[in-house]
Design a protein around this motif. Sequence first.
Motif, PDB file in Angstrom:
ATOM      1  N   TRP A  79       4.017  52.545  45.457  1.00 22.40           N
ATOM      2  CA  TRP A  79       4.076  52.833  44.173  1.00 22.40           C
ATOM      3  C   TRP A  79       5.561  53.356  43.883  1.00 22.40           C
ATOM      4  O   TRP A  79       6.098  53.804  44.961  1.00 22.40           O
ATOM      5  N   VAL A 332      -3.211  49.347  38.261  1.00 21.69           N
ATOM      6  CA  VAL A 332      -3.069  49.717  39.855  1.00 21.69           C
ATOM      7  C   VAL A 332      -4.052  48.552  40.370  1.00 21.69           C
ATOM      8  O   VAL A 332      -3.297  48.096  41.532  1.00 21.69           O
ATOM      9  N   ALA A 393       0.530  60.225  42.229  1.00 19.69           N
ATOM     10  CA  ALA A 393       1.244  59.286  42.959  1.00 19.69           C
ATOM     11  C   ALA A 393       2.905  59.409  42.987  1.00 19.69           C
ATOM     12  O   ALA A 393       3.345  58.840  41.954  1.00 19.69           O
ATOM     13  N   ALA A 397       4.473  56.223  47.740  1.00 21.88           N
ATOM     14  CA  ALA A 397       3.050  56.444  47.952  1.00 21.88           C
ATOM     15  C   ALA A 397       2.434  54.816  48.049  1.00 21.88           C
ATOM     16  O   ALA A 397       2.999  54.045  47.615  1.00 21.88           O
ATOM     17  N   SER A 399      -0.915  52.843  47.016  1.00 25.11           N
ATOM     18  CA  SER A 399      -2.253  52.516  46.405  1.00 25.11           C
ATOM     19  C   SER A 399      -3.223  52.376  47.329  1.00 25.11           C
ATOM     20  O   SER A 399      -3.465  51.489  48.237  1.00 25.11           O
ATOM     21  N   PHE A 414      -3.941  57.255  45.682  1.00 24.25           N
ATOM     22  CA  PHE A 414      -2.846  57.078  46.584  1.00 24.25           C
ATOM     23  C   PHE A 414      -2.873  57.869  47.867  1.00 24.25           C
ATOM     24  O   PHE A 414      -3.219  59.065  47.845  1.00 24.25           O
ATOM     25  N   ARG A 416       0.090  59.575  49.700  1.00 24.33           N
ATOM     26  CA  ARG A 416       1.607  60.058  49.334  1.00 24.33           C
ATOM     27  C   ARG A 416       2.472  59.957  50.615  1.00 24.33           C
ATOM     28  O   ARG A 416       1.789  59.955  51.583  1.00 24.33           O
ATOM     29  N   THR A 456      -5.855  65.258  37.962  1.00 30.28           N
ATOM     30  CA  THR A 456      -5.269  64.728  39.357  1.00 30.28           C
ATOM     31  C   THR A 456      -5.940  65.697  40.191  1.00 30.28           C
ATOM     32  O   THR A 456      -5.964  67.091  40.171  1.00 30.28           O
TER      33      THR A 456
END
Length: 462
Positions: A79, A332, A393, A397, A399, A414, A416, A456
Amino acid sequence: MTRRGLALLVGLALVLALGATASARPRVPVHLGASVVTVDRMTLSSGADAARTVVPVAATTAAATATVTVDTSRRAQVWRGVGAALTDAAVVQLGGNDAATRLLFDRTRTDGARLDWVRLPLSSTDFSTRLWTWGWDGRRVTPPAEARRAVDYLLTRALPLNPDLEVVVAPWSAPASMKDSRSLRGGSLLVGAEASYASMLVAQAAWLRERGVPVSALSIVNEPGHASDYTTMRMSDEQLARVAAAVAPRLRALGVDLWAVDHNWSDRARVDAVLAQAPGAHAAAAFHCYGGTPDQMAGLPVPSILTECTGTTDSRWGTFRWDSAHLVVRSVRAGSGGLMFWNAALSTTPGVGLDAGSQWGCKTCRGVLAVAPDRTVTTGPEHAVLAQLARAARPGAVSVASSTTSWSVWSSAFVRPDGTVGVYGYNDTGQTQLVRVVVGGTTSRTYAVEAGAVFTWEGTVA
């Protein structure tokens, strides 16, 4: 600029179909399973209340109605981050407006978008009050006042808040002397002008980097298949490939990547053609959301990045639904490594900052921020989408796969750079869902996610 369609495609797959690992360079290493930070928390942005942006969610002891399962062993692309475009209209609204600037770039704000990227036009757009390009004498470039104002804003306002900010540059047109229309409005790049245009692009990137602008990538032209009555320019696949072959090694020497095509999902065939005709020249392919579907990005030999999409007159709830489905989950899944919206900020007064000589420029485009005449700022729904995605993300990061027990809760996950997991999700129901997350067999607390809310979740790898 075409208004984004709002029809949600039926049958959205909730299990991510992962493609080949993207080759975009992470800025920091990713250590799966590092468990560096212990967190178990969730934030959300309400679909119904425009004032609620990135608020913490309290855990509940009630039984979960939806479980998101993250499989960190199924890795996909790296990402790159989130961003927005610094058009002339945006510079006017952001200049001297610390409140607006902090809502976009301040990494310490709990309610900020925390942008990682700025998309910087190298010419006027439909959000310019006059037509302009950089001067070019065959050896040196001369930036006009508009370009200098944008550079000053980046150096003095945005970068102090986020020193890791990256910039992708793109012209909407070559100078009129290089075009068959002899105007910035519409027309095509002249056959035979490719070498001069290529040298000008490299000189622009060099000028910016020499002055401290962190240019990391360049597109040869914005939307090469589109010409209109505002600053635009068509280029053929052959021209794009010739310019790419000419600029790529020189850009690489500057530390700048070349991104291919920079047009709609529906232009996938053009991306394939340009990549094939200029092998090894491109580090990524850039896409817009105004035609086609996200799935058309899948299977590319280079990473893909969404560099432009805009909201118009759709509601906050409708924006969350469309953006979550198309710009996050499906994109994504198809390999996208970043999301950038169009204008970073626009005036609440209709018509302010637009090209008055254009009939077809976007009159209904919505900025990530809306700035009133008294300089007060309102965050748009796109701001909330970017803010939540930026928390799930971070740049660097990776996916990973995620699935859910409920068809109405969508997710992208994700790992990180610090080893923690981030999940971006959306509640596509008319009622609150009680959501928990399972990573490596470890179950999070349960959180109440409101109807139509983007959320999130952040936690550790077990």
